[in-house]
Write a protein that holds these residues in place. Structure first.
Motif, short mmCIF file in Angstrom:
data_model
loop_
_atom_site.label_atom_id
_atom_site.label_comp_id
_atom_site.label_asym_id
_atom_site.label_seq_id
_atom_site.Cartn_x
_atom_site.Cartn_y
_atom_site.Cartn_z
N TYR A 164 0.63 5.44 0.92
CA TYR A 164 0.16 6.60 1.40
C TYR A 164 0.87 7.79 1.18
N PRO A 187 -3.20 -6.88 9.31
CA PRO A 187 -2.61 -5.49 9.64
C PRO A 187 -1.36 -5.31 8.88
N GLN A 188 -1.40 -3.90 8.57
CA GLN A 188 -0.29 -3.38 7.66
C GLN A 188 0.82 -2.78 8.46
N HIS A 189 2.08 -3.14 8.01
CA HIS A 189 3.19 -2.75 8.59
C HIS A 189 4.26 -1.71 7.44
N PHE A 190 4.49 -0.47 8.18
CA PHE A 190 4.88 0.46 7.51
C PHE A 190 6.34 0.70 7.61
N GLY A 191 6.78 1.44 6.34
CA GLY A 191 8.20 1.57 6.33
C GLY A 191 8.37 3.12 6.79
N ASP A 192 9.69 3.51 6.69
CA ASP A 192 9.99 4.96 7.38
C ASP A 192 9.56 5.95 6.14
N TYR A 241 0.90 -1.14 -0.12
CA TYR A 241 -0.10 -0.01 -0.05
C TYR A 241 0.82 1.31 0.11
#
Lengths: 115, 112
Positions: free
Chosen positions: B35, B100-105, B33
């Protein structure tokens, strides 16, 4: 379309105070609900999630949230905050079914805990 | 386990140029995803890829596009850059489309 409202933009508390951050969503169908946290200089991390079952969900670091379907709410709580809880908190929702799997985020609440 | 990685960390462009942002999901995650986190606008959904296909896109103009490769990594391309494209672009991954989504920096894109 789904939307998420976080009522408090900035909350300032002293250590050991209790915390409740409000989150309301608008969506007519079944939803999955999340709270994410972003500590200073770090990436977004999942704090807790609600998919189904017990509406009182416990997450990491002593946080919990309660899903109240009749109120379209998913408020975040912690009985006693610590200085290390200073961060930005985001409530998010995604539709349980259909093609919309993306997260819709609230505008975020900046929590500052004073030592 | 390595998290979601994004590159570059910071990208500086001028108006009218094109930008390419890259994302490597967590191993085993098939959904990616994108954003946009712009100042004052919060986190806005851009694109969702799953198994190499674009599954959904947010309310952004067509000059925002992307793709997902066979190894599940992804690119976000922004053409004809405008000043208001300046933002932090976050990539997230999940093992399935309802996880659940895991985000990068993130990649911070600055348009001069």
């Amino acid at each position: 379309a789904q939307s998420v409202s976080q009522h408090n933009h900035h909350v300032i508390l002293s250590e050991a105070a209790s915390l409740e951050l409000g989150c309301n969503y608008s969506y007519g169908g079944t939803v999955n609900l999340f709270w994410y946290v972003q500590y200073p200089g770090q990436h977004l991390q999942l704090l807790l999630k609600y998919f189904s079952g017990d509406p009182l969900v416990k997450g990491i670091k002593g946080f919990e949230a309660e899903f109240i379907k009749s109120k379209f709410s998913f408020n975040l709580r912690k009985p006693s905050v610590q200085w290390s809880d200073t961060a930005e908190y985001f409530c998010a929702v995604t539709a349980y079914s259909g093609s919309a799997r993306q997260l819709t985020f609230g505008s975020g609440t900046q929590l500052t805990v004073l030592p | 386990e390595a998290g979601v990685t994004q590159s570059p960390t910071h990208l500086i462009k001028t108006r009218g140029q094109q930008a390419t942002l890259r994302c490597s999901p967590i191993s085993g995650h098939t959904s990616v995803y994108w954003y946009q986190q712009a100042l004052g606008l919060g986190l806005q959904f851009l694109l969702w890829y799953d198994e190499g296909e674009e599954r959904n896109r947010g309310n952004f103009p067509p000059r925002f596009s992307g793709r997902q490769f066979p190894n599940y990594s992804s690119e976000l391309n922004v053409n004809a850059l405008e000043l208001e494209d300046s933002a932090l672009y976050l990539c997230a991954s999940s093992p399935g489309s309802n996880q659940p989504q895991h985000f990068g920096d993130g990649t911070r894109l600055s348009i001069l």
